[in-house]
Design a protein around this motif. Structure first.
Motif, PDB file in Angstrom:
ATOM      1  N   LYS A  71       0.799  -1.305   0.080  1.00 15.88           N
ATOM      2  CA  LYS A  71       0.155  -0.040  -0.001  1.00 15.88           C
ATOM      3  C   LYS A  71       0.909   1.131   0.041  1.00 15.88           C
ATOM      4  O   LYS A  71       0.791   2.308  -0.951  1.00 15.88           O
ATOM      5  CB  LYS A  71      -1.164  -0.065   1.005  1.00 15.88           C
ATOM      6  CG  LYS A  71      -1.836   1.045   1.319  1.00 15.88           C
ATOM      7  CD  LYS A  71      -2.730   1.139   2.504  1.00 15.88           C
ATOM      8  CE  LYS A  71      -3.877   2.431   2.498  1.00 15.88           C
ATOM      9  NZ  LYS A  71      -4.924   2.164   1.936  1.00 15.88           N
ATOM     10  N   ASP A  72       1.990   1.319   0.775  1.00 11.77           N
ATOM     11  CA  ASP A  72       2.886   2.215   0.959  1.00 11.77           C
ATOM     12  C   ASP A  72       3.737   2.455  -0.404  1.00 11.77           C
ATOM     13  O   ASP A  72       3.792   3.642  -0.747  1.00 11.77           O
ATOM     14  CB  ASP A  72       3.782   2.288   2.327  1.00 11.77           C
ATOM     15  CG  ASP A  72       4.712   3.406   2.416  1.00 11.77           C
ATOM     16  OD1 ASP A  72       3.959   4.407   2.895  1.00 11.77           O
ATOM     17  OD2 ASP A  72       5.860   3.298   2.216  1.00 11.77           O
ATOM     18  N   ARG A  73       4.211   1.384  -0.918  1.00 11.86           N
ATOM     19  CA  ARG A  73       5.178   1.333  -2.056  1.00 11.86           C
ATOM     20  C   ARG A  73       4.876   1.253  -3.228  1.00 11.86           C
ATOM     21  O   ARG A  73       5.080   1.662  -4.220  1.00 11.86           O
ATOM     22  CB  ARG A  73       6.218   0.489  -1.686  1.00 11.86           C
ATOM     23  CG  ARG A  73       6.859   0.717  -0.195  1.00 11.86           C
ATOM     24  CD  ARG A  73       7.659   1.742   0.198  1.00 11.86           C
ATOM     25  NE  ARG A  73       8.782   2.173  -0.715  1.00 11.86           N
ATOM     26  CZ  ARG A  73       9.936   1.544  -0.854  1.00 11.86           C
ATOM     27  NH1 ARG A  73      10.267   0.786   0.463  1.00 11.86           N
ATOM     28  NH2 ARG A  73      10.994   2.030  -1.443  1.00 11.86           N
ATOM     29  N   TRP A  74       3.588   0.505  -3.473  1.00 16.03           N
ATOM     30  CA  TRP A  74       3.323  -0.051  -4.839  1.00 16.03           C
ATOM     31  C   TRP A  74       1.561   0.121  -5.276  1.00 16.03           C
ATOM     32  O   TRP A  74       1.114  -0.495  -6.040  1.00 16.03           O
ATOM     33  CB  TRP A  74       3.706  -1.440  -5.085  1.00 16.03           C
ATOM     34  CG  TRP A  74       5.371  -1.505  -5.102  1.00 16.03           C
ATOM     35  CD1 TRP A  74       5.963  -1.843  -3.926  1.00 16.03           C
ATOM     36  CD2 TRP A  74       5.962  -1.087  -6.035  1.00 16.03           C
ATOM     37  NE1 TRP A  74       7.095  -1.507  -4.278  1.00 16.03           N
ATOM     38  CE2 TRP A  74       7.300  -1.239  -5.667  1.00 16.03           C
ATOM     39  CE3 TRP A  74       5.708  -0.766  -7.285  1.00 16.03           C
ATOM     40  CZ2 TRP A  74       8.308  -0.894  -6.184  1.00 16.03           C
ATOM     41  CZ3 TRP A  74       6.812  -0.219  -8.071  1.00 16.03           C
ATOM     42  CH2 TRP A  74       8.046  -0.412  -7.666  1.00 16.03           C
ATOM     43  N   ASN A  75       1.346   1.292  -4.791  1.00 19.62           N
ATOM     44  CA  ASN A  75      -0.248   1.471  -5.075  1.00 19.62           C
ATOM     45  C   ASN A  75      -1.306   0.597  -4.717  1.00 19.62           C
ATOM     46  O   ASN A  75      -2.308   0.400  -5.618  1.00 19.62           O
ATOM     47  CB  ASN A  75      -0.241   1.997  -6.695  1.00 19.62           C
ATOM     48  CG  ASN A  75       0.583   3.141  -6.755  1.00 19.62           C
ATOM     49  OD1 ASN A  75       0.727   3.860  -5.909  1.00 19.62           O
ATOM     50  ND2 ASN A  75       1.195   3.058  -7.955  1.00 19.62           N
ATOM     51  N   ALA A 149       7.883  -9.831   7.927  1.00 20.67           N
ATOM     52  CA  ALA A 149       8.529  -9.236   9.191  1.00 20.67           C
ATOM     53  C   ALA A 149       9.117  -7.943   8.916  1.00 20.67           C
ATOM     54  O   ALA A 149       8.806  -6.922   9.740  1.00 20.67           O
ATOM     55  CB  ALA A 149       9.490 -10.188   9.970  1.00 20.67           C
ATOM     56  N   SER A 150       9.934  -7.758   7.915  1.00 22.06           N
ATOM     57  CA  SER A 150      10.678  -6.417   7.477  1.00 22.06           C
ATOM     58  C   SER A 150       9.311  -5.366   7.054  1.00 22.06           C
ATOM     59  O   SER A 150       9.968  -4.422   6.994  1.00 22.06           O
ATOM     60  CB  SER A 150      11.640  -6.722   6.426  1.00 22.06           C
ATOM     61  OG  SER A 150      11.187  -7.228   5.194  1.00 22.06           O
ATOM     62  N   SER A 151       8.249  -5.823   6.569  1.00 20.15           N
ATOM     63  CA  SER A 151       7.175  -5.165   6.369  1.00 20.15           C
ATOM     64  C   SER A 151       6.435  -4.480   7.265  1.00 20.15           C
ATOM     65  O   SER A 151       5.489  -3.652   7.339  1.00 20.15           O
ATOM     66  CB  SER A 151       6.328  -5.789   5.126  1.00 20.15           C
ATOM     67  OG  SER A 151       6.957  -6.453   4.244  1.00 20.15           O
ATOM     68  N   LYS A 152       6.452  -5.193   8.536  1.00 24.84           N
ATOM     69  CA  LYS A 152       5.564  -4.631   9.673  1.00 24.84           C
ATOM     70  C   LYS A 152       5.590  -3.020  10.021  1.00 24.84           C
ATOM     71  O   LYS A 152       4.670  -2.500  10.267  1.00 24.84           O
ATOM     72  CB  LYS A 152       6.101  -5.571  11.019  1.00 24.84           C
ATOM     73  CG  LYS A 152       5.034  -5.352  11.991  1.00 24.84           C
ATOM     74  CD  LYS A 152       5.602  -6.062  13.321  1.00 24.84           C
ATOM     75  CE  LYS A 152       4.653  -5.672  14.384  1.00 24.84           C
ATOM     76  NZ  LYS A 152       4.948  -6.876  15.511  1.00 24.84           N
ATOM     77  N   PRO A 153       6.851  -2.509   9.798  1.00 24.74           N
ATOM     78  CA  PRO A 153       7.091  -1.094  10.120  1.00 24.74           C
ATOM     79  C   PRO A 153       6.005  -0.106   9.155  1.00 24.74           C
ATOM     80  O   PRO A 153       5.585   0.771   9.736  1.00 24.74           O
ATOM     81  CB  PRO A 153       8.365  -0.659  10.018  1.00 24.74           C
ATOM     82  CG  PRO A 153       9.362  -2.110  10.140  1.00 24.74           C
ATOM     83  CD  PRO A 153       8.076  -3.058   9.648  1.00 24.74           C
ATOM     84  N   TYR A 154       5.512  -0.677   8.137  1.00 26.01           N
ATOM     85  CA  TYR A 154       4.554   0.023   7.323  1.00 26.01           C
ATOM     86  C   TYR A 154       3.264  -0.041   7.959  1.00 26.01           C
ATOM     87  O   TYR A 154       2.301   0.654   7.230  1.00 26.01           O
ATOM     88  CB  TYR A 154       4.773  -0.460   5.977  1.00 26.01           C
ATOM     89  CG  TYR A 154       6.161  -0.070   5.311  1.00 26.01           C
ATOM     90  CD1 TYR A 154       6.391   1.016   4.747  1.00 26.01           C
ATOM     91  CD2 TYR A 154       7.169  -1.125   5.426  1.00 26.01           C
ATOM     92  CE1 TYR A 154       7.613   1.307   4.012  1.00 26.01           C
ATOM     93  CE2 TYR A 154       8.456  -0.767   4.738  1.00 26.01           C
ATOM     94  CZ  TYR A 154       8.554   0.361   4.151  1.00 26.01           C
ATOM     95  OH  TYR A 154       9.956   0.668   3.809  1.00 26.01           O
ATOM     96  N   CYS A 155       2.929  -0.763   8.808  1.00 25.55           N
ATOM     97  CA  CYS A 155       1.322  -0.807   9.277  1.00 25.55           C
ATOM     98  C   CYS A 155       1.279   0.170  10.408  1.00 25.55           C
ATOM     99  O   CYS A 155       2.116   0.627  11.223  1.00 25.55           O
ATOM    100  CB  CYS A 155       1.141  -2.156   9.761  1.00 25.55           C
ATOM    101  SG  CYS A 155       0.861  -3.323   8.470  1.00 25.55           S
TER     102      CYS A 155
END
Length: 155
Positions: A71-75, A149-155
């Motif tokens: 959602k943050d990076r790829w629409n 797990a590396s994507s968690k900070p984007y939530c």
């Protein structure tokens, strides 16, 4: 034959003949009517449910982390529901196409070519040490969990 049996048989045969004649009459009348044409309702892509959910071994929480990242990076504009469906995989395919050699259609299907491109990222950044074969086996799934797990900070 007894008179009651004869009467019942005659009534039964008359009823069957009447039902058959009525059914045939109804069928011929229905067959004579022209078929009604209907228009297909306009449906937007957002109204259609995902064709396939494929979390590749992730829990819904882990899959939601991936959705936050796309959602943050790829629409990605779908729900953050932890279900990696067609919309989620389309966003992933846009990323994989731009960075990891995905050459297929952006169709939202996590097929062999999608998995191969994903494996290239997983091999470089997330500990995948298997073949780039397009098979989402145990090693691919473990590395995808690290990706989540590396994507968690984007939530």
């Amino acid at each position: 034959m007894r008179p009651n049996t004869m009467t019942r048989t005659l009534i039964s045969l008359t009823a069957v003949a009447g039902i058959a004649a009525g059914g045939l009459a109804g069928a011929s009348a229905a067959a004579a009517q022209p078929a009604k044409q209907t228009r297909a309702a306009a449906v937007s892509v957002k109204d259609v449910a995902p064709l396939v959910v494929n979390n590749l071994g992730l829990s819904t929480t882990q899959a939601r982390h991936v959705q936050c990242w796309i959602k943050d990076r790829w629409n990605y504009d779908g729900a953050l529901d932890g279900q990696l469906g067609t919309g989620s995989w389309k966003a992933m395919q846009r990323w994989l196409k731009e960075h990891w050699g995905y050459t297929g259609k952006v169709d939202g299907i996590a097929g062999k070519n999608t998995i191969k491109a994903l494996q290239r990222d997983l091999k470089k950044y997330h500990g995948y040490d298997g073949k780039i074969d397009g098979v989402a086996g145990r090693g691919t799934k473990a590395a995808f969990k690290d990706f989540a797990a590396s994507s968690k900070p984007y939530c």
